[in-house]
Motif scaffolding. Structure first.
Motif, PDB file in Angstrom:
ATOM      1  N   ALA A  93       0.874  -1.173   0.000  1.00 31.02           N
ATOM      2  CA  ALA A  93       0.000   0.000   0.000  1.00 31.02           C
ATOM      3  C   ALA A  93       0.910   1.221   0.000  1.00 31.02           C
ATOM      4  O   ALA A  93       1.869   1.277   0.783  1.00 31.02           O
ATOM      5  CB  ALA A  93      -0.880   0.006   1.239  1.00 31.02           C
ATOM      6  N   PRO A  94       0.638   2.175  -0.887  1.00 29.70           N
ATOM      7  CA  PRO A  94       1.509   3.362  -0.922  1.00 29.70           C
ATOM      8  C   PRO A  94       1.554   4.037   0.449  1.00 29.70           C
ATOM      9  O   PRO A  94       0.529   4.342   1.035  1.00 29.70           O
ATOM     10  CB  PRO A  94       0.845   4.269  -1.954  1.00 29.70           C
ATOM     11  CG  PRO A  94       0.003   3.365  -2.785  1.00 29.70           C
ATOM     12  CD  PRO A  94      -0.425   2.251  -1.870  1.00 29.70           C
ATOM     13  N   ASP A  95       2.765   4.205   0.968  1.00 32.09           N
ATOM     14  CA  ASP A  95       2.909   4.893   2.240  1.00 32.09           C
ATOM     15  C   ASP A  95       3.684   6.192   2.100  1.00 32.09           C
ATOM     16  O   ASP A  95       3.976   6.851   3.082  1.00 32.09           O
ATOM     17  CB  ASP A  95       3.539   3.978   3.295  1.00 32.09           C
ATOM     18  CG  ASP A  95       4.793   3.281   2.826  1.00 32.09           C
ATOM     19  OD1 ASP A  95       5.279   3.564   1.721  1.00 32.09           O
ATOM     20  OD2 ASP A  95       5.297   2.430   3.566  1.00 32.09           O
ATOM     21  N   VAL A  96       4.019   6.546   0.853  1.00 28.83           N
ATOM     22  CA  VAL A  96       4.659   7.827   0.566  1.00 28.83           C
ATOM     23  C   VAL A  96       3.770   8.546  -0.442  1.00 28.83           C
ATOM     24  O   VAL A  96       3.527   8.045  -1.533  1.00 28.83           O
ATOM     25  CB  VAL A  96       6.076   7.624  -0.028  1.00 28.83           C
ATOM     26  CG1 VAL A  96       6.715   8.953  -0.371  1.00 28.83           C
ATOM     27  CG2 VAL A  96       6.951   6.836   0.933  1.00 28.83           C
ATOM     28  N   PRO A  97       3.230   9.721  -0.078  1.00 31.41           N
ATOM     29  CA  PRO A  97       2.329  10.413  -1.005  1.00 31.41           C
ATOM     30  C   PRO A  97       3.076  10.955  -2.223  1.00 31.41           C
ATOM     31  O   PRO A  97       4.277  11.236  -2.155  1.00 31.41           O
ATOM     32  CB  PRO A  97       1.761  11.559  -0.163  1.00 31.41           C
ATOM     33  CG  PRO A  97       2.777  11.790   0.902  1.00 31.41           C
ATOM     34  CD  PRO A  97       3.430  10.461   1.159  1.00 31.41           C
ATOM     35  N   PRO A  98       2.367  11.111  -3.353  1.00 33.42           N
ATOM     36  CA  PRO A  98       3.005  11.728  -4.520  1.00 33.42           C
ATOM     37  C   PRO A  98       3.344  13.181  -4.214  1.00 33.42           C
ATOM     38  O   PRO A  98       2.748  13.804  -3.328  1.00 33.42           O
ATOM     39  CB  PRO A  98       1.936  11.620  -5.614  1.00 33.42           C
ATOM     40  CG  PRO A  98       0.664  11.353  -4.913  1.00 33.42           C
ATOM     41  CD  PRO A  98       0.988  10.760  -3.590  1.00 33.42           C
ATOM     42  N   GLU A  99       4.316  13.723  -4.960  1.00 32.07           N
ATOM     43  CA  GLU A  99       4.770  15.096  -4.710  1.00 32.07           C
ATOM     44  C   GLU A  99       4.847  15.881  -6.005  1.00 32.07           C
ATOM     45  O   GLU A  99       5.356  15.391  -7.012  1.00 32.07           O
ATOM     46  CB  GLU A  99       6.157  15.090  -4.069  1.00 32.07           C
ATOM     47  CG  GLU A  99       6.211  14.487  -2.694  1.00 32.07           C
ATOM     48  CD  GLU A  99       7.624  14.491  -2.124  1.00 32.07           C
ATOM     49  OE1 GLU A  99       8.541  15.055  -2.757  1.00 32.07           O
ATOM     50  OE2 GLU A  99       7.813  13.917  -1.039  1.00 32.07           O
ATOM     51  N   PHE A 100       4.330  17.107  -5.975  1.00 36.09           N
ATOM     52  CA  PHE A 100       4.540  18.063  -7.056  1.00 36.09           C
ATOM     53  C   PHE A 100       5.844  18.792  -6.764  1.00 36.09           C
ATOM     54  O   PHE A 100       6.079  19.204  -5.626  1.00 36.09           O
ATOM     55  CB  PHE A 100       3.400  19.088  -7.121  1.00 36.09           C
ATOM     56  CG  PHE A 100       2.143  18.564  -7.749  1.00 36.09           C
ATOM     57  CD1 PHE A 100       2.034  18.503  -9.136  1.00 36.09           C
ATOM     58  CD2 PHE A 100       1.080  18.155  -6.977  1.00 36.09           C
ATOM     59  CE1 PHE A 100       0.883  18.019  -9.724  1.00 36.09           C
ATOM     60  CE2 PHE A 100      -0.082  17.674  -7.556  1.00 36.09           C
ATOM     61  CZ  PHE A 100      -0.180  17.612  -8.933  1.00 36.09           C
ATOM     62  N   PRO A 101       6.703  19.002  -7.774  1.00 37.77           N
ATOM     63  CA  PRO A 101       7.962  19.708  -7.526  1.00 37.77           C
ATOM     64  C   PRO A 101       7.747  21.206  -7.278  1.00 37.77           C
ATOM     65  O   PRO A 101       8.644  21.882  -6.790  1.00 37.77           O
ATOM     66  CB  PRO A 101       8.780  19.468  -8.793  1.00 37.77           C
ATOM     67  CG  PRO A 101       7.779  19.132  -9.834  1.00 37.77           C
ATOM     68  CD  PRO A 101       6.627  18.490  -9.133  1.00 37.77           C
ATOM     69  N   GLN A 102       6.578  21.711  -7.599  1.00 36.89           N
ATOM     70  CA  GLN A 102       6.268  23.113  -7.319  1.00 36.89           C
ATOM     71  C   GLN A 102       4.811  23.214  -6.866  1.00 36.89           C
ATOM     72  O   GLN A 102       3.985  22.394  -7.228  1.00 36.89           O
ATOM     73  CB  GLN A 102       6.534  23.986  -8.547  1.00 36.89           C
ATOM     74  CG  GLN A 102       5.719  23.614  -9.765  1.00 36.89           C
ATOM     75  CD  GLN A 102       6.207  24.281 -11.037  1.00 36.89           C
ATOM     76  OE1 GLN A 102       7.261  23.900 -11.529  1.00 36.89           O
ATOM     77  NE2 GLN A 102       5.473  25.259 -11.524  1.00 36.89           N
ATOM     78  N   ALA A 103       4.507  24.236  -6.069  1.00 42.72           N
ATOM     79  CA  ALA A 103       3.174  24.383  -5.501  1.00 42.72           C
ATOM     80  C   ALA A 103       2.200  25.055  -6.453  1.00 42.72           C
ATOM     81  O   ALA A 103       1.000  24.849  -6.358  1.00 42.72           O
ATOM     82  CB  ALA A 103       3.250  25.168  -4.197  1.00 42.72           C
ATOM     83  N   HIS A 104       2.680  25.864  -7.382  1.00 44.56           N
ATOM     84  CA  HIS A 104       1.828  26.598  -8.319  1.00 44.56           C
ATOM     85  C   HIS A 104       2.389  26.463  -9.734  1.00 44.56           C
ATOM     86  O   HIS A 104       3.600  26.432  -9.928  1.00 44.56           O
ATOM     87  CB  HIS A 104       1.766  28.082  -7.949  1.00 44.56           C
ATOM     88  CG  HIS A 104       1.224  28.334  -6.588  1.00 44.56           C
ATOM     89  ND1 HIS A 104      -0.110  28.316  -6.315  1.00 44.56           N
ATOM     90  CD2 HIS A 104       1.855  28.590  -5.411  1.00 44.56           C
ATOM     91  CE1 HIS A 104      -0.300  28.556  -5.030  1.00 44.56           C
ATOM     92  NE2 HIS A 104       0.879  28.718  -4.461  1.00 44.56           N
TER      93      HIS A 104
END
Length: 160
Positions: A93-104
């Motif tokens: 089960a994914p235990d690391v959330p996906p990440e965007f390299p920038q917020a906007h």
């Protein structure tokens, strides 16, 4: 999760009365004699119901399956027992959330460009699963944009 039921084991004994009452236990294998150590096993078995439940931490990236023996022993004298091998496969089960390299993300587009027209790409990194993109308007309005589900490419689909 701790205490989650995995399976309910059921054995049958033809004896009547107390001699037919079964007690369930766990050991490392069906060829082991006595109650050999299974202290590191992240499961336990209820001796009366036969329910196997989680009793420790599970991480598929460290161990993707466990094998142990379930023993059903009757109360007759001399006691008789049966053994079955149990294999529990652990799914990741994914235990690391996906990440965007920038917020906007900011994109510029001409007001009279032909549609559909690609205006940019949003990128997201996930170490454990495939990323799927969707757009939603924070103001609840319908906007003339779409995003490709797996690539993150944002396109203008109508007039501005």
């Amino acid at each position: 999760l701790q205490g989650t039921s995995v399976v309910r084991l059921h054995a049958y004994d033809g004896d009547v009365g107390n001699g037919g009452r079964l007690a369930y236990s766990v050991q490392s294998s069906c060829t082991a004699f006595g109650n050999d150590s299974v202290d590191t096993l992240p499961f336990l078995i209820d001796p009366v119901s036969g329910v196997v439940s989680v009793n420790g931490s599970l991480d598929a990236e460290l161990t993707d399956s466990y094998q142990f023996a379930a023993v059903a022993r009757d109360s007759a004298g001399p006691a008789q027992s049966a053994c079955a091998t149990v294999v529990v496969s652990i799914s990741n089960a994914p235990d690391v959330p996906p990440e965007f390299p920038q917020a906007h993300y900011t994109f510029n587009v001409s007001e009279n460009v032909a549609q559909p027209h690609s205006i940019g790409t949003a990128t997201c990194t996930s170490y454990e699963s495939t990323v799927s993109y969707t757009l939603s308007a924070t103001d609840g309005a319908l906007h003339p944009f779409s995003i490709q589900r797996y690539s993150g490419v944002i396109a203008l689909m109508g007039t501005l």
